[in-house]
Design a protein around this motif. Structure first.
Motif, PDB file in Angstrom:
ATOM      1  N   ASP A  66       0.837  -1.195   0.000  1.00  0.00           N
ATOM      2  CA  ASP A  66       0.000   0.000   0.000  1.00  0.00           C
ATOM      3  C   ASP A  66       0.878   1.254   0.000  1.00  0.00           C
ATOM      4  O   ASP A  66       2.109   1.170   0.052  1.00  0.00           O
ATOM      5  N   GLN A  67       0.244   2.404  -0.017  1.00  0.00           N
ATOM      6  CA  GLN A  67       0.958   3.672   0.044  1.00  0.00           C
ATOM      7  C   GLN A  67       1.799   3.749   1.317  1.00  0.00           C
ATOM      8  O   GLN A  67       1.334   3.360   2.390  1.00  0.00           O
TER       9      GLN A  67
ATOM     10  N   ARG B 237      -3.609   6.477   2.304  1.00  0.00           N
ATOM     11  CA  ARG B 237      -4.254   5.168   2.255  1.00  0.00           C
ATOM     12  C   ARG B 237      -5.768   5.284   2.423  1.00  0.00           C
ATOM     13  O   ARG B 237      -6.287   6.303   2.876  1.00  0.00           O
ATOM     14  N   GLU B 238      -6.455   4.198   2.064  1.00  0.00           N
ATOM     15  CA  GLU B 238      -7.894   4.121   2.294  1.00  0.00           C
ATOM     16  C   GLU B 238      -8.156   4.208   3.800  1.00  0.00           C
ATOM     17  O   GLU B 238      -7.418   3.619   4.595  1.00  0.00           O
TER      18      GLU B 238
ATOM     19  N   LEU C 152      -8.323  -2.285   3.356  1.00  0.00           N
ATOM     20  CA  LEU C 152      -6.947  -2.685   3.033  1.00  0.00           C
ATOM     21  C   LEU C 152      -6.898  -3.212   1.595  1.00  0.00           C
ATOM     22  O   LEU C 152      -6.908  -4.425   1.355  1.00  0.00           O
ATOM     23  N   PRO C 153      -6.843  -2.324   0.602  1.00  0.00           N
ATOM     24  CA  PRO C 153      -6.838  -2.765  -0.792  1.00  0.00           C
ATOM     25  C   PRO C 153      -5.634  -3.620  -1.161  1.00  0.00           C
ATOM     26  O   PRO C 153      -5.742  -4.496  -2.021  1.00  0.00           O
ATOM     27  N   ALA C 154      -4.480  -3.390  -0.522  1.00  0.00           N
ATOM     28  CA  ALA C 154      -3.303  -4.210  -0.819  1.00  0.00           C
ATOM     29  C   ALA C 154      -3.524  -5.651  -0.366  1.00  0.00           C
ATOM     30  O   ALA C 154      -3.082  -6.594  -1.021  1.00  0.00           O
ATOM     31  N   CYS C 155      -4.200  -5.832   0.755  1.00  0.00           N
ATOM     32  CA  CYS C 155      -4.523  -7.176   1.226  1.00  0.00           C
ATOM     33  C   CYS C 155      -5.463  -7.869   0.246  1.00  0.00           C
ATOM     34  O   CYS C 155      -5.288  -9.053  -0.085  1.00  0.00           O
TER      35      CYS C 155
ATOM     36  N   THR D  66       1.441  -9.755   7.382  1.00  0.00           N
ATOM     37  CA  THR D  66       1.510  -8.321   7.093  1.00  0.00           C
ATOM     38  C   THR D  66       2.828  -7.761   7.598  1.00  0.00           C
ATOM     39  O   THR D  66       3.431  -8.298   8.536  1.00  0.00           O
TER      40      THR D  66
ATOM     41  N   GLN E 184       1.191  -1.982   6.084  1.00  0.00           N
ATOM     42  CA  GLN E 184       1.345  -1.466   4.722  1.00  0.00           C
ATOM     43  C   GLN E 184       1.461  -2.595   3.699  1.00  0.00           C
ATOM     44  O   GLN E 184       0.917  -2.499   2.594  1.00  0.00           O
ATOM     45  N   ASN E 185       2.176  -3.669   4.036  1.00  0.00           N
ATOM     46  CA  ASN E 185       2.451  -4.760   3.109  1.00  0.00           C
ATOM     47  C   ASN E 185       1.613  -5.984   3.478  1.00  0.00           C
ATOM     48  O   ASN E 185       1.382  -6.250   4.662  1.00  0.00           O
ATOM     49  N   HIS E 186       1.212  -6.756   2.473  1.00  0.00           N
ATOM     50  CA  HIS E 186       0.405  -7.937   2.727  1.00  0.00           C
ATOM     51  C   HIS E 186       0.876  -9.088   1.858  1.00  0.00           C
ATOM     52  O   HIS E 186       1.204  -8.905   0.677  1.00  0.00           O
TER      53      HIS E 186
END
Length: 367
Positions: free
Chosen positions: A230-231, A237-238, A242-245, A350, A356-358
Motif C-alpha cells: 500500500d501507500q 491510504r484508504e 486494506l486494498p493491498a490485502c 503483514t 502497509q504490506n500484505h
C-alpha cells in the motif's frame, strides 16, 4: 512441507536468538529422514533494528544450518521468506529449502522500531507510530461500521481463549484486569485491542513434490502466493479498508485456482490490532465490508484463527510464518491439531508500517 516452532512467550529471558532458531530447525527436520546437509538453501526473516546490531543474521547462520549454503535475508515478515523459497524450488534451482523467521521484541523498544519505519520528514516529527496509526484506523473503522469500542472485546476474547488452548503459546489465561480491557492506549483502542509482542522462532522445510511424497505421510502443498504493498504515506491510504490485502489475496487465489473463499476451510490471518484483524477478514472476502464483527458473535466462526492469531502473540517479523505453521499442522492432521475435513487454508501475513504490506499463501493438504 514440514514446519515447527518454539513456544511463543512474552520473553525468552534465558535463551538467545541462536537457541530459539536451533530449536525450530532441529524440530523441523525430525521425522523427515532429511539432514541439514540435504538442505540446499536458507531464507530467513529478521530485523537488525530488533536484534540490536547490523547484519545480525550473520551471527545466526550456524544455528540456521546455513554454513556453506546459499543464504538470503528478507527484511519483512517470514511469509515473504516462504514465498522466496517456494519460487526458488519452483524455478528448478533447488530441491530442498528452509524458511526461518525469528525475533525477540522483549529485548527491544518496539515503539521505536515501528516509528523508525515512518517517513522521516512529515510523519515522524508529529509523533506518528504504530499505536497512533492503529488508533486512527480504529476511529474511522468504528464510525463507518457503527460499532463501539466495547464491541471489539468479542475479537480479543475469542483470540485469547483460542491461544490459551494452544500449547505453543505461553499463556496462563485471558487477562481479567480492568487496565487491559479499558485503559485507552490509542483512542478508541485499549490495551486489549493491540497485538502483544512475543519472542519465538519458526522454521518451514520445503521440498519438491517427489521428495515431499517420500518424507511426509500427508504432505501439505503451497498452491498459490500473492503479495501487494500500500501507500507508504499513511494519509494517502484508504481510511478503513486494506486494498493491498485484497490484491494479494486475489493473486494467491488465482494461482491456486480457488474461485471463492467459501472453498477455503481455514483462515490464519495476522492483525496488529482488533480492528486490523477485522479489516483483513473483510479484504479477504471472508466477511462483508464493515461486518466482520459478526464472525465473533454467538458461535464464533471456527475457521478463523483457530490458533488464536497474532493478537495474543505477535512475533514481529515471524508472525505470518507462524500463521502458516499453525495452518499446516492442522491440514496435515498432526497429533493434537486434528481438524476434521480441513483440506485447504489461506494464510495471511503483514509487514511494514501500520500493515502497509500484505502477503497471502494458499495451502492444500494431499489426499
Amino acid at each position: 512441507m514440514n514446519s515447527a516452532q518454539t513456544q511463543l512467550r512474552s520473553a525468552w529471558s534465558g535463551s538467545q536468538h541462536i537457541d530459539l532458531i536451533s530449536e525450530a530447525v532441529d524440530k523441523v527436520l525430525k521425522g523427515t529422514g532429511l539432514r541439514i546437509e540435504d538442505v540446499d538453501f536458507v531464507i530467513d526473516s529478521g530485523s537488525d533494528f530488533l536484534d540490536g546490531r547490523s547484519i545480525s543474521n550473520c551471527g545466526f547462520l550456524g544455528a540456521m544450518g546455513a554454513h556453506h549454503k546459499e543464504e538470503s535475508r528478507v527484511e519483512d515478515d517470514g511469509l515473504w521468506s516462504l514465498t522466496y523459497a517456494v519460487n526458488k524450488i519452483a524455478g528448478g534451482s533447488a530441491d530442498v529449502g528452509l524458511a526461518i523467521a525469528y525475533s525477540k521484541p522483549s529485548e527491544s523498544n518496539v515503539r521505536d522500531y515501528w516509528a523508525n519505519l515512518v517517513e522521516p520528514f512529515l510523519q515522524r516529527p508529529v509523533g506518528l507510530d504504530h499505536l497512533s496509526a492503529a488508533g486512527l484506523y480504529g476511529q474511522r473503522y468504528l464510525a463507518a461500521a457503527g460499532l463501539k469500542a466495547d464491541d471489539l472485546h468479542l475479537v480479543t476474547r475469542r483470540a485469547w481463549e483460542a491461544a490459551v488452548a494452544n500449547q505453543t503459546v505461553d499463556l496462563d489465561g485471558v487477562p481479567a484486569d480492568d487496565s487491559f480491557w479499558y485503559d485507552e492506549v490509542a483512542t478508541p483502542l485499549r490495551a486489549s485491542d493491540l497485538a502483544r509482542p512475543a519472542d519465538g522462532a519458526v522454521a518451514v522445510l520445503l521440498a519438491r513434490a517427489e521428495i515431499a511424497d517420500q518424507i511426509a505421510p500427508r504432505p501439505v502443498w503451497v498452491t498459490g502466493t500473492g503479495s501487494a504493498i500500500d501507500q507508504h504515506f499513511f494519509a494517502a491510504r484508504e481510511p478503513h479498508s486494506l486494498p493491498a490485502c485484497e490484491a494479494a489475496a486475489g493473486s494467491a487465489m488465482r494461482m491456486a485456482g480457488v474461485s471463492s473463499v467459501s472453498d477455503i476451510d481455514l483462515f490464519e490471518v495476522s492483525g496488529t490490532s482488533t480492528v486490523g484483524e477485522l479489516m483483513v477478514l473483510e479484504a479477504l472476502g471472508v466477511a462483508d465490508r464493515h461486518r466482520a464483527i459478526e464472525l465473533y458473535r454467538g458461535e464464533a466462526d471456527g475457521r478463523v484463527n483457530p490458533s488464536g492469531g497474532a493478537l495474543p502473540a505477535d512475533v514481529i517479523m515471524a508472525t505470518g510464518l507462524v500463521r502458516l505453521h499453525e495452518a499446516a499442522v492442522r491440514l496435515s492432521g498432526r497429533t493434537g491439531y486434528e481438524t476434521a475435513e480441513a483440506r485447504t487454508a489461506l494464510v495471511h501475513g503483514t509487514g511494514g508500517f501500520a500493515m502497509q504490506n500484505h502477503c497471502v499463501v494458499i495451502l492444500e493438504a494431499a489426499s
